[in-house]
Write a protein that holds these residues in place. Structure first.
Motif, PDB file in Angstrom:
ATOM      1  N   GLU A 161       0.828  -1.210   0.000  1.00  0.00           N
ATOM      2  CA  GLU A 161       0.000   0.000   0.000  1.00  0.00           C
ATOM      3  C   GLU A 161       0.858   1.254   0.000  1.00  0.00           C
ATOM      4  OE1 GLU A 161      -3.229   0.115  -0.366  1.00  0.00           O
ATOM      5  OE2 GLU A 161      -3.293  -2.065  -0.531  1.00  0.00           O
ATOM      6  N   GLU A 162       1.953   1.231   0.752  1.00  0.00           N
ATOM      7  CA  GLU A 162       2.831   2.404   0.795  1.00  0.00           C
ATOM      8  C   GLU A 162       3.529   2.616  -0.546  1.00  0.00           C
ATOM      9  OE1 GLU A 162       2.897   4.502   3.199  1.00  0.00           O
ATOM     10  OE2 GLU A 162       1.491   3.302   4.361  1.00  0.00           O
ATOM     11  N   LEU A 163       3.946   1.524  -1.197  1.00  0.00           N
ATOM     12  CA  LEU A 163       4.567   1.652  -2.507  1.00  0.00           C
ATOM     13  C   LEU A 163       3.570   2.181  -3.540  1.00  0.00           C
ATOM     14  CD1 LEU A 163       6.664  -1.638  -2.635  1.00  0.00           C
ATOM     15  CD2 LEU A 163       7.553   0.678  -2.461  1.00  0.00           C
ATOM     16  N   LYS A 164       2.323   1.744  -3.429  1.00  0.00           N
ATOM     17  CA  LYS A 164       1.307   2.242  -4.340  1.00  0.00           C
ATOM     18  C   LYS A 164       1.106   3.744  -4.167  1.00  0.00           C
ATOM     19  CE  LYS A 164      -2.341  -0.297  -4.602  1.00  0.00           C
ATOM     20  NZ  LYS A 164      -3.657  -0.893  -4.240  1.00  0.00           N
ATOM     21  N   SER A 165       1.087   4.196  -2.923  1.00  0.00           N
ATOM     22  CA  SER A 165       0.946   5.634  -2.663  1.00  0.00           C
ATOM     23  C   SER A 165       2.143   6.410  -3.203  1.00  0.00           C
ATOM     24  CB  SER A 165       0.788   5.880  -1.162  1.00  0.00           C
ATOM     25  OG  SER A 165      -0.341   5.203  -0.650  1.00  0.00           O
ATOM     26  N   GLY A 166       3.351   5.854  -3.058  1.00  0.00           N
ATOM     27  CA  GLY A 166       4.537   6.524  -3.580  1.00  0.00           C
ATOM     28  C   GLY A 166       4.540   6.616  -5.099  1.00  0.00           C
ATOM     29  N   ILE A 167       4.092   5.550  -5.778  1.00  0.00           N
ATOM     30  CA  ILE A 167       4.027   5.573  -7.241  1.00  0.00           C
ATOM     31  C   ILE A 167       3.006   6.593  -7.725  1.00  0.00           C
ATOM     32  CG2 ILE A 167       3.371   4.186  -9.253  1.00  0.00           C
ATOM     33  CD1 ILE A 167       4.562   1.766  -7.804  1.00  0.00           C
ATOM     34  N   ILE A 168       1.857   6.649  -7.049  1.00  0.00           N
ATOM     35  CA  ILE A 168       0.828   7.625  -7.427  1.00  0.00           C
ATOM     36  C   ILE A 168       1.344   9.047  -7.234  1.00  0.00           C
ATOM     37  CG2 ILE A 168      -1.449   8.524  -6.778  1.00  0.00           C
ATOM     38  CD1 ILE A 168      -2.264   5.642  -6.180  1.00  0.00           C
ATOM     39  N   GLN A 169       2.083   9.278  -6.157  1.00  0.00           N
ATOM     40  CA  GLN A 169       2.644  10.604  -5.921  1.00  0.00           C
ATOM     41  C   GLN A 169       3.663  10.984  -6.999  1.00  0.00           C
ATOM     42  OE1 GLN A 169       1.721  12.840  -3.769  1.00  0.00           O
ATOM     43  NE2 GLN A 169       3.332  14.312  -4.249  1.00  0.00           N
ATOM     44  N   LEU A 170       4.472  10.011  -7.440  1.00  0.00           N
ATOM     45  CA  LEU A 170       5.460  10.270  -8.489  1.00  0.00           C
ATOM     46  C   LEU A 170       4.780  10.616  -9.809  1.00  0.00           C
ATOM     47  CD1 LEU A 170       8.390  10.304  -9.444  1.00  0.00           C
ATOM     48  CD2 LEU A 170       8.241   7.838  -9.796  1.00  0.00           C
ATOM     49  N   ILE A 171       3.718   9.888 -10.167  1.00  0.00           N
ATOM     50  CA  ILE A 171       2.982  10.188 -11.395  1.00  0.00           C
ATOM     51  C   ILE A 171       2.305  11.555 -11.289  1.00  0.00           C
ATOM     52  CG2 ILE A 171       1.065   9.446 -12.856  1.00  0.00           C
ATOM     53  CD1 ILE A 171       1.737   6.580 -12.156  1.00  0.00           C
ATOM     54  N   PHE A 172       1.800  11.895 -10.104  1.00  0.00           N
ATOM     55  CA  PHE A 172       1.164  13.204  -9.896  1.00  0.00           C
ATOM     56  C   PHE A 172       2.162  14.339 -10.140  1.00  0.00           C
ATOM     57  CE2 PHE A 172       0.162  16.782  -7.107  1.00  0.00           C
ATOM     58  CZ  PHE A 172      -1.146  17.060  -7.469  1.00  0.00           C
ATOM     59  N   GLU A 173       3.384  14.189  -9.656  1.00  0.00           N
ATOM     60  CA  GLU A 173       4.395  15.232  -9.858  1.00  0.00           C
ATOM     61  C   GLU A 173       4.761  15.366 -11.339  1.00  0.00           C
ATOM     62  OE1 GLU A 173       7.598  14.071  -7.379  1.00  0.00           O
ATOM     63  OE2 GLU A 173       6.557  14.545  -5.488  1.00  0.00           O
ATOM     64  N   GLU A 174       4.843  14.239 -12.067  1.00  0.00           N
ATOM     65  CA  GLU A 174       5.151  14.316 -13.489  1.00  0.00           C
ATOM     66  C   GLU A 174       4.013  14.965 -14.273  1.00  0.00           C
ATOM     67  OE1 GLU A 174       8.227  10.545 -13.999  1.00  0.00           O
ATOM     68  OE2 GLU A 174       6.228  10.440 -14.851  1.00  0.00           O
ATOM     69  N   CYS A 175       2.765  14.703 -13.879  1.00  0.00           N
ATOM     70  CA  CYS A 175       1.629  15.347 -14.546  1.00  0.00           C
ATOM     71  C   CYS A 175       1.643  16.853 -14.306  1.00  0.00           C
ATOM     72  CB  CYS A 175       0.318  14.739 -14.049  1.00  0.00           C
ATOM     73  SG  CYS A 175       0.033  13.039 -14.594  1.00  0.00           S
ATOM     74  N   GLU A 176       2.054  17.270 -13.127  1.00  0.00           N
ATOM     75  CA  GLU A 176       2.154  18.706 -12.849  1.00  0.00           C
ATOM     76  C   GLU A 176       3.202  19.357 -13.756  1.00  0.00           C
ATOM     77  OE1 GLU A 176       0.425  20.718 -10.775  1.00  0.00           O
ATOM     78  OE2 GLU A 176      -0.929  19.024 -10.484  1.00  0.00           O
ATOM     79  N   LYS A 177       4.291  18.651 -14.042  1.00  0.00           N
ATOM     80  CA  LYS A 177       5.299  19.192 -14.963  1.00  0.00           C
ATOM     81  C   LYS A 177       4.726  19.339 -16.374  1.00  0.00           C
ATOM     82  CE  LYS A 177       9.392  17.297 -12.635  1.00  0.00           C
ATOM     83  NZ  LYS A 177      10.560  16.388 -12.788  1.00  0.00           N
ATOM     84  N   LEU A 178       3.963  18.348 -16.817  1.00  0.00           N
ATOM     85  CA  LEU A 178       3.388  18.421 -18.160  1.00  0.00           C
ATOM     86  C   LEU A 178       2.364  19.541 -18.278  1.00  0.00           C
ATOM     87  CD1 LEU A 178       2.827  14.615 -18.897  1.00  0.00           C
ATOM     88  CD2 LEU A 178       4.678  16.050 -19.731  1.00  0.00           C
ATOM     89  N   CYS A 179       1.646  19.819 -17.208  1.00  0.00           N
ATOM     90  CA  CYS A 179       0.591  20.839 -17.244  1.00  0.00           C
ATOM     91  C   CYS A 179       1.119  22.247 -16.999  1.00  0.00           C
ATOM     92  CB  CYS A 179      -0.489  20.509 -16.213  1.00  0.00           C
ATOM     93  SG  CYS A 179      -1.409  18.994 -16.582  1.00  0.00           S
TER      94      CYS A 179
END
Length: 384
Positions: free
Chosen positions: A170-188
């Motif tokens: 569960e913690e790894l899943k939360s970390g992966i989601i956070q990493l994808i969220f940061e990359e989406c912020e860069k694209l936007c």
């Protein structure tokens, strides 16, 4: 999301479970002893650590209270039954077996001694040294292979066991989601100059999937690797899926949508098609598609428009001469091309640099998208 949002004992997210308001600080309490001191009395040592939560949920606090209440009774039972078992073992001894005849001893093989069977089990012990104290713990069977492989720097095995761990998963899943969220912020963010932000006519003419893939690799490599895994490294599918997905987050990232608009408009797609596909973030609305089509049309035939304007302004001799110089690239001169038989017999002589052609015009223009101002038209007359 902070460390204090999690329970130190059961590792649940108290904010998600809506029990954060009933949590307790394990190391400070208005009425001593604190939860950590009570756990020490029960035989569990919990010390404050920088990477761990300091709070405990209400459920775990209630469990500690029940243990304190029932532990004396359990210890009494344990002592009573220990004495009872020892007495029963003394009374129920097996009778001493008779001596085996000497002949049988020679034929029967010697049974292996129980001590010969190896019962050794590998354990992993972790020692944590603080400025004030030193803690030493033996790892649980679930965490044992993870810590062991990390120490041996065998990262693949450590990650494989970490994904199988219930709480770490569960913690790894939360970390992966956070990493994808940061990359989406860069694209936007417009500051990063992502290619999907550039939707002007000149930018759309130079749009390519290769450039889109390079920008995705530059700004969102982890998200790109996920789409590559899903599409089996199909570049076109990966770029298209990523562009449609990120436009669902930021509608102004519409360069690919305008690219798809031109394909549909060329095929004569109706307004209802744009209405349905725009809801899926594949295309823009029909109105924006028509507006962008007109912007693209303004830039078509720029050289011809320049030539047309030069003919209107005949007072400027330099521009007039420049217009006819450009026409030399379109027509071959008499010096470079052999005259045909018809040209030899004809009495009409034409300049070598340009020619004037007159013909009647009968043209029917069929509009794909008809409106009051933009309908089917028929042109008749003469043109030069």
């Amino acid at each position: 999301m902070t460390l204090s949002d999690y329970c130190r004992l059961c590792k649940i997210n108290m904010r998600v479970e809506v029990i954060y308001g009933h949590s307790t600080d394990m190391f400070s309490s208005k009425k001593p002893p604190s939860l950590s001191e009570r756990l020490t009395i029960l035989g569990v040592t919990v010390a404050p650590e920088s990477g761990e939560s300091r709070r405990s949920c209400q459920r775990c606090s209630n469990r500690i209270s029940r243990l304190e209440r029932d532990l004396p009774t359990f210890r009494q039972w344990e002592e009573e039954f220990r004495n009872t078992d020892s007495n029963i073992a003394k009374r129920q001894r097996e009778p001493t077996p008779s001596k085996t005849p000497r002949a049988l001893k020679k034929t029967c093989p010697n049974p292996p001694s129980p001590r010969d069977i190896s019962t050794r089990k590998t354990t992993t012990q972790v020692t944590i040294t603080y400025p004030s104290q030193t803690l030493s713990r033996v790892c649980n069977p679930e965490e044992d292979p993870i810590i062991k492989f990390i120490i041996l720097k065998r990262w693949k095995e450590a990650a494989s066991h970490a994904l199988k761990h219930k709480h770490l998963q569960e913690e790894l899943k939360s970390g992966i989601i956070q990493l994808i969220f940061e990359e989406c912020e860069k694209l936007c963010s417009q500051r990063n100059d992502f290619i999907l932000w550039r939707s002007k006519p000149a930018d759309l003419k130079s749009f390519s999937f290769h450039s889109l893939r390079d920008d995705l690799h530059r700004l969102a490599p982890f998200m790109l690797s996920i789409f590559n895994c899903i599409t089996n490294n199909n570049n076109l599918s990966t770029c298209t899926a990523a562009a449609i997905a990120i436009r669902g987050r930021q509608p102004r990232l519409a360069a690919l949508s305008y690219y798809i608009n031109t394909i549909l408009q060329y095929g004569g797609a109706k307004k209802s098609v744009f209405k349905r596909l725009s809801q899926l973030s594949i295309t823009t609305s029909h109105g924006r598609a028509i507006k962008k089509q007109r912007e693209l049309a303004l830039g078509c035939g720029a050289d011809f428009q320049k030539l047309k304007l030069s003919f209107k302004d005949t007072d400027n001799d330099e521009e007039f001469q420049e217009a006819f110089r450009s026409m030399e690239d379109l027509h071959l001169s008499d010096e470079n091309s052999a005259p045909s038989t018809r040209q030899k017999d004809s009495r009409v002589t034409c300049p070598s640099s340009y020619s004037i052609i007159m013909d009647n015009l009968d043209l029917f223009v069929h509009r794909h998208n008809q409106s009051i101002d933009n309908s089917n038209k028929v042109y008749t007359g003469y043109t030069i």
